[in-house]
Scaffold this motif. Structure first.
Motif, mmCIF file in Angstrom:
data_model
loop_
_atom_site.group_PDB
_atom_site.id
_atom_site.type_symbol
_atom_site.label_atom_id
_atom_site.label_comp_id
_atom_site.label_asym_id
_atom_site.label_seq_id
_atom_site.Cartn_x
_atom_site.Cartn_y
_atom_site.Cartn_z
ATOM 1 N N GLY A 20 15.210 4.587 -6.036
ATOM 2 C CA GLY A 20 14.794 3.240 -5.647
ATOM 3 C C GLY A 20 14.133 3.273 -4.288
ATOM 4 O O GLY A 20 13.374 4.179 -3.974
ATOM 5 N N ARG A 21 14.468 2.305 -3.470
ATOM 6 C CA ARG A 21 13.808 2.287 -2.168
ATOM 7 C C ARG A 21 14.786 2.516 -1.024
ATOM 8 O O ARG A 21 15.961 2.150 -1.104
ATOM 9 C CB ARG A 21 13.067 0.980 -1.975
ATOM 10 C CG ARG A 21 13.961 -0.216 -1.946
ATOM 11 C CD ARG A 21 13.122 -1.423 -1.630
ATOM 12 N NE ARG A 21 13.064 -2.290 -2.801
ATOM 13 C CZ ARG A 21 12.824 -3.579 -2.734
ATOM 14 N NH1 ARG A 21 12.585 -4.146 -1.583
ATOM 15 N NH2 ARG A 21 12.827 -4.319 -3.809
ATOM 16 N N ILE A 22 14.254 3.142 -0.006
ATOM 17 C CA ILE A 22 15.011 3.365 1.222
ATOM 18 C C ILE A 22 14.711 2.178 2.136
ATOM 19 O O ILE A 22 13.549 1.857 2.390
ATOM 20 C CB ILE A 22 14.579 4.690 1.891
ATOM 21 C CG1 ILE A 22 14.802 5.882 0.941
ATOM 22 C CG2 ILE A 22 15.302 4.887 3.222
ATOM 23 C CD1 ILE A 22 16.244 6.245 0.684
ATOM 24 N N LEU A 23 15.770 1.520 2.579
ATOM 25 C CA LEU A 23 15.578 0.322 3.413
ATOM 26 C C LEU A 23 15.213 0.735 4.839
ATOM 27 O O LEU A 23 15.734 1.710 5.374
ATOM 28 C CB LEU A 23 16.844 -0.529 3.402
ATOM 29 C CG LEU A 23 17.346 -0.902 1.993
ATOM 30 C CD1 LEU A 23 18.578 -1.783 2.085
ATOM 31 C CD2 LEU A 23 16.251 -1.591 1.181
ATOM 32 N N HIS A 73 20.024 -0.614 11.583
ATOM 33 C CA HIS A 73 21.098 -0.757 10.607
ATOM 34 C C HIS A 73 21.451 -2.215 10.330
ATOM 35 O O HIS A 73 21.775 -2.577 9.208
ATOM 36 C CB HIS A 73 22.336 0.025 11.059
ATOM 37 C CG HIS A 73 22.141 1.511 10.978
ATOM 38 N ND1 HIS A 73 21.266 2.102 10.097
ATOM 39 C CD2 HIS A 73 22.729 2.538 11.662
ATOM 40 C CE1 HIS A 73 21.304 3.418 10.247
ATOM 41 N NE2 HIS A 73 22.184 3.714 11.199
ATOM 42 N N ALA A 74 21.374 -3.061 11.360
ATOM 43 C CA ALA A 74 21.698 -4.477 11.157
ATOM 44 C C ALA A 74 20.684 -5.117 10.215
ATOM 45 O O ALA A 74 21.044 -5.874 9.308
ATOM 46 C CB ALA A 74 21.714 -5.208 12.497
ATOM 47 N N GLN A 128 18.879 -3.466 7.980
ATOM 48 C CA GLN A 128 19.080 -2.865 6.659
ATOM 49 C C GLN A 128 20.230 -3.547 5.923
ATOM 50 O O GLN A 128 20.128 -3.848 4.731
ATOM 51 C CB GLN A 128 19.391 -1.363 6.796
ATOM 52 C CG GLN A 128 18.191 -0.531 7.230
ATOM 53 C CD GLN A 128 18.607 0.873 7.650
ATOM 54 O OE1 GLN A 128 19.698 1.084 8.187
ATOM 55 N NE2 GLN A 128 17.726 1.841 7.409
ATOM 56 N N ALA A 129 21.321 -3.782 6.664
ATOM 57 C CA ALA A 129 22.489 -4.418 6.047
ATOM 58 C C ALA A 129 22.134 -5.813 5.552
ATOM 59 O O ALA A 129 22.465 -6.193 4.423
ATOM 60 C CB ALA A 129 23.643 -4.475 7.051
ATOM 61 N N ALA A 130 21.403 -6.568 6.383
ATOM 62 C CA ALA A 130 21.027 -7.934 6.000
ATOM 63 C C ALA A 130 20.084 -7.909 4.800
ATOM 64 O O ALA A 130 20.227 -8.697 3.861
ATOM 65 C CB ALA A 130 20.370 -8.639 7.184
ATOM 66 N N LEU A 170 19.841 -5.562 2.494
ATOM 67 C CA LEU A 170 20.561 -5.125 1.294
ATOM 68 C C LEU A 170 21.301 -6.294 0.650
ATOM 69 O O LEU A 170 21.209 -6.517 -0.568
ATOM 70 C CB LEU A 170 21.547 -4.009 1.656
ATOM 71 C CG LEU A 170 22.388 -3.480 0.501
ATOM 72 C CD1 LEU A 170 21.511 -2.917 -0.616
ATOM 73 C CD2 LEU A 170 23.362 -2.416 0.967
ATOM 74 N N VAL A 171 22.024 -7.048 1.471
ATOM 75 C CA VAL A 171 22.770 -8.189 0.939
ATOM 76 C C VAL A 171 21.802 -9.193 0.308
ATOM 77 O O VAL A 171 22.044 -9.722 -0.774
ATOM 78 C CB VAL A 171 23.623 -8.843 2.045
ATOM 79 C CG1 VAL A 171 24.278 -10.116 1.535
ATOM 80 C CG2 VAL A 171 24.693 -7.858 2.535
ATOM 81 N N LEU A 184 18.837 -8.489 -0.996
ATOM 82 C CA LEU A 184 18.309 -7.924 -2.242
ATOM 83 C C LEU A 184 19.316 -8.057 -3.380
ATOM 84 O O LEU A 184 18.944 -8.335 -4.521
ATOM 85 C CB LEU A 184 17.957 -6.447 -2.042
ATOM 86 C CG LEU A 184 16.665 -6.162 -1.272
ATOM 87 C CD1 LEU A 184 16.585 -4.697 -0.873
ATOM 88 C CD2 LEU A 184 15.448 -6.550 -2.120
ATOM 89 N N LEU A 185 20.577 -7.859 -3.060
ATOM 90 C CA LEU A 185 21.609 -7.971 -4.099
ATOM 91 C C LEU A 185 21.701 -9.406 -4.607
ATOM 92 O O LEU A 185 22.039 -9.660 -5.753
ATOM 93 C CB LEU A 185 22.969 -7.502 -3.568
ATOM 94 C CG LEU A 185 23.103 -5.996 -3.368
ATOM 95 C CD1 LEU A 185 24.420 -5.656 -2.682
ATOM 96 C CD2 LEU A 185 22.997 -5.247 -4.692
ATOM 97 N N ARG A 186 21.367 -10.352 -3.735
ATOM 98 C CA ARG A 186 21.414 -11.765 -4.143
ATOM 99 C C ARG A 186 20.161 -12.156 -4.914
ATOM 100 O O ARG A 186 20.237 -12.795 -5.955
ATOM 101 C CB ARG A 186 21.531 -12.674 -2.915
ATOM 102 C CG ARG A 186 22.837 -12.493 -2.193
ATOM 103 C CD ARG A 186 22.913 -13.438 -1.028
ATOM 104 N NE ARG A 186 22.910 -14.822 -1.487
ATOM 105 C CZ ARG A 186 23.258 -15.845 -0.731
ATOM 106 N NH1 ARG A 186 23.613 -15.646 0.503
ATOM 107 N NH2 ARG A 186 23.243 -17.056 -1.200
ATOM 108 N N ALA A 243 19.780 6.331 -6.500
ATOM 109 C CA ALA A 243 20.167 5.061 -5.885
ATOM 110 C C ALA A 243 19.047 4.027 -5.987
ATOM 111 O O ALA A 243 17.880 4.352 -5.817
ATOM 112 C CB ALA A 243 20.543 5.286 -4.420
ATOM 113 N N ASP A 244 19.413 2.782 -6.278
ATOM 114 C CA ASP A 244 18.433 1.702 -6.291
ATOM 115 C C ASP A 244 18.047 1.335 -4.865
ATOM 116 O O ASP A 244 16.898 1.035 -4.578
ATOM 117 C CB ASP A 244 19.026 0.484 -7.005
ATOM 118 C CG ASP A 244 19.367 0.808 -8.440
ATOM 119 O OD1 ASP A 244 18.467 0.777 -9.278
ATOM 120 O OD2 ASP A 244 20.546 1.150 -8.717
ATOM 121 N N GLY A 290 18.746 2.586 -0.761
ATOM 122 C CA GLY A 290 19.306 3.613 0.105
ATOM 123 C C GLY A 290 19.224 3.224 1.562
ATOM 124 O O GLY A 290 18.264 2.580 1.997
#
Lengths: 255, 325
Positions: free
Chosen positions: A230-233, A237-238, A240-242, A244-245, A247-249, B301-302, B304
């Motif tokens: 997939g993709r590397i964010l 880190h802050a 990336q974390a935001a 990721l959450v 994207l999951l939504r 991984a979707d 990373g």
């Protein structure tokens, strides 16, 4: 104490699975003793150290299974028995019947096996065998203490631990954590070559091919769909974390 | 005459396990015209659960209620099944592929002289209306489709892979059977330590947060546990983490260990050895957090994140907390 260990030979867990003409290709595949059976062999050795006796390892399979049995002899088992099934379609029903036919003619106190095999993974044979021999069993044990004709075992039940008292003879299947299997030593490998190794056919067990006919059949094989990277964010880190959450939504719609 | 299907229900922590409803769904797919379904409920204080189960079973529910049956014992449960089989002759027995079903299934199969197809993840019908079961090989590196060749059948199904059954058109009939404790049991359960109470079961969790060698210590699992708590998920581990003694083997995911298929799998400090991938690559969405951008886990991984899990995981926990609370 007469100890028997049930052994299966499996693909090394490092192997990738390739399907060729509707069959799993065994071209150049490395075979090993089923990893869970290693715990069973080790436990047999530990119990023999404490209580004395002999260890016989028993396998059902094609001729190459001899290699896994020899590994067990090199670890310290005393004798090996290979029940040949070349040219037979077997399933757990038949393997347990062959083992029961063999063990029915033996005198046994303790029968050990792996919790399941890492190839077909049905986890049936040892439990079926206990029923066919009409002796108790506990599957997935992480501890075994024997005192006379009584065993106390810990069983891993999906993370919970159950402690059971079981009268011998009995069948136990090994879960990870039961012990640390040893590696065969060089002298062990040399000695293994001289240890008794018996080959038996289905006929030797007083069974016919139809007695051993499988109750199930495979009709097709497939591989899992290949996963793509997939993709590397990006960002710190802050961020990336935001992301990721988020994207999951929004993309995966799982949160 | 039609076939008789028997579903062995499973109780955990005083409730019916969802896998029981999944087993009933398998039966409703496998069933042909004229077949019948029964369920068996074994436990202690099962009255309420029996009537709950009756909503899903258009047939008889055999309820066997006794304090001695509160905890699974292979011997007592098999004795109960034998007594049920005196009343109903099963053609097909369906159980969950759980600690209980993995143990009881093959024992029943041996008693019935039946074939068994274990760890089923899907069922469909062949052209001639017979059930075809899909199950993993090599922990999911391949799949096989199997059928029975004849005789009695036992099927165990993996939790979380088949949709649970809907309520039946008409409620079933509960039949209470007596239980006669045996004086000569050869196995006795002396003690149960519930390490998992209050926690989400790893194989049934919708979200799994998993740690590898990168967590560095038992203590290192703390941030992963906090993340799992926020997500109502479970914590798993790679073989490397278990072998290093950071966690219990019961947490191991892989070809040795457990196979998980959650909606979200978060791999923290896991490189992604082939044995581990076998145990988790059927997860719906895979997230990898690893310091090494070349780690093989990123290939499956979707999403990373390249970085230190000890920095990234707490930030994730914080972000999830914002949207979930």
């Amino acid at each position: 104490m007469n100890i028997f260990v049930l052994l299966k030979q499996t693909f090394d867990t490092e192997e990738r699975i390739i399907i060729n003409n509707g069959e799993i290709s065994d071209d150049g595949v490395k075979y090993v003793m089923n990893p869970y059976d290693e715990y069973a062999v080790e436990e047999a050795l530990l119990q023999r150290d404490q209580h004395g006796g002999t260890i016989t390892v028993v396998g059902v399979g094609p001729d190459r299974t001899a290699e896994a049995l020899r590994t067990a002899l090199a670890m310290g088992a005393d004798e090996a028995v290979l029940i040949g099934n070349d040219g037979l379609t077997t399933d757990e029903y038949t393997v347990s019947r062959l083992l029961a036919a063999y063990l029915g003619q033996q005198s046994y106190d303790l029968i050990l096996g792996g919790n399941f095999s890492v190839d077909s993974g049905g986890g049936q044979v040892a439990v079926r065998l206990a029923q066919l021999l009409d002796i108790p069993h506990t599957s997935s044990i992480t501890k075994l203490a024997i005192n006379g004709q009584q065993a106390v075992v810990d069983r891993d039940a999906e993370g919970d631990t159950e402690t059971l008292e079981v009268s011998l003879p009995a069948v136990f299947t090994a879960q990870q954590g039961l012990n640390e299997p040893r590696y065969p030593s060089l002298p062990g490998i040399m000695k293994a070559k001289k240890k008794p190794f018996h080959r038996m056919s289905i006929g030797d067990l007083g069974l016919s091919d139809s007695d051993a006919a499988a109750k199930t059949k495979r009709i097709s094989l497939s591989l899992p769909p290949k996963r793509e990277a997939g993709r590397i964010l990006q960002g710190d880190h802050a961020q990336q974390a935001a992301e990721l959450v988020n994207l999951l939504r929004t993309e995966a719609k799982l949160i | 005459m039609g076939k008789t299907y028997v579903v062995v229900a499973e109780v955990r922590g005083g409730s019916l396990r969802q896998v029981t409803l999944e087993a009933l769904q398998v039966v409703s797919i496998a069933c042909q015209e004229g077949d019948s379904t029964a369920a068996v409920l074994i436990g202690s204080q099962t009255t309420k659960l029996a009537s709950e189960l009756a909503d899903y079973v258009d047939g008889k529910i055999y309820s066997i209620d006794h304090p001695e049956l509160e905890i699974y014992n292979p011997e007592t449960y098999l004795n109960v099944m034998k007594s049920v089989f005196e009343r109903v002759t099963p053609d097909v027995v369906v159980l969950g592929h759980t600690a209980q079903g993995r143990d009881l299934g093959p024992a029943i199969a041996a008693q019935l002289g039946a074939g068994q197809i274990s760890d089923v993840i899907a069922i469909e019908k062949s052209d001639d209306d017979e059930a075809v079961y899909t199950r993993p090989l090599y922990a999911g590196k391949a799949f096989e489709q199997k059928q029975f060749t004849g005789g009695a059948q036992v099927v165990t199904i993996r939790p979380n892979n088949i949709n649970p059954s809907e309520a039946a058109a008409s409620a079933g009939e509960v039949i209470e059977l007596d239980y006669a404790p045996s004086a000569s049991l050869r196995s006795i359960v002396k003690d149960v330590v519930r390490k998992t109470s209050g926690k989400v079961d790893l194989t049934e969790a919708k979200i799994v947060v998993s740690g590898g060698r990168g967590v560095k210590s038992a203590e290192g699992f703390k941030p992963l546990e906090e993340l799992a708590d926020v997500l109502h998920g479970a914590v798993g581990a790679s073989r490397a983490a278990c072998d290093a003694g950071y966690c219990d083997y019961s947490m191991q995911i892989g070809q040795t260990g457990k196979v998980v298929t959650p909606e979200i799998y978060i791999a923290c400090g896991i490189s992604g050895a082939i044995q581990h991938l076998a145990g988790m690559s059927q997860s719906r969405v895979i997230i990898a957090i690893n310091k090494d951008p070349e780690a093989p886990i990123f290939k499956v991984a979707d999403y990373g994140i390249v970085g230190d899990l000890f920095e990234v995981v707490p930030l994730l926990t914080q972000e999830f907390r914002k949207v979930l609370v």
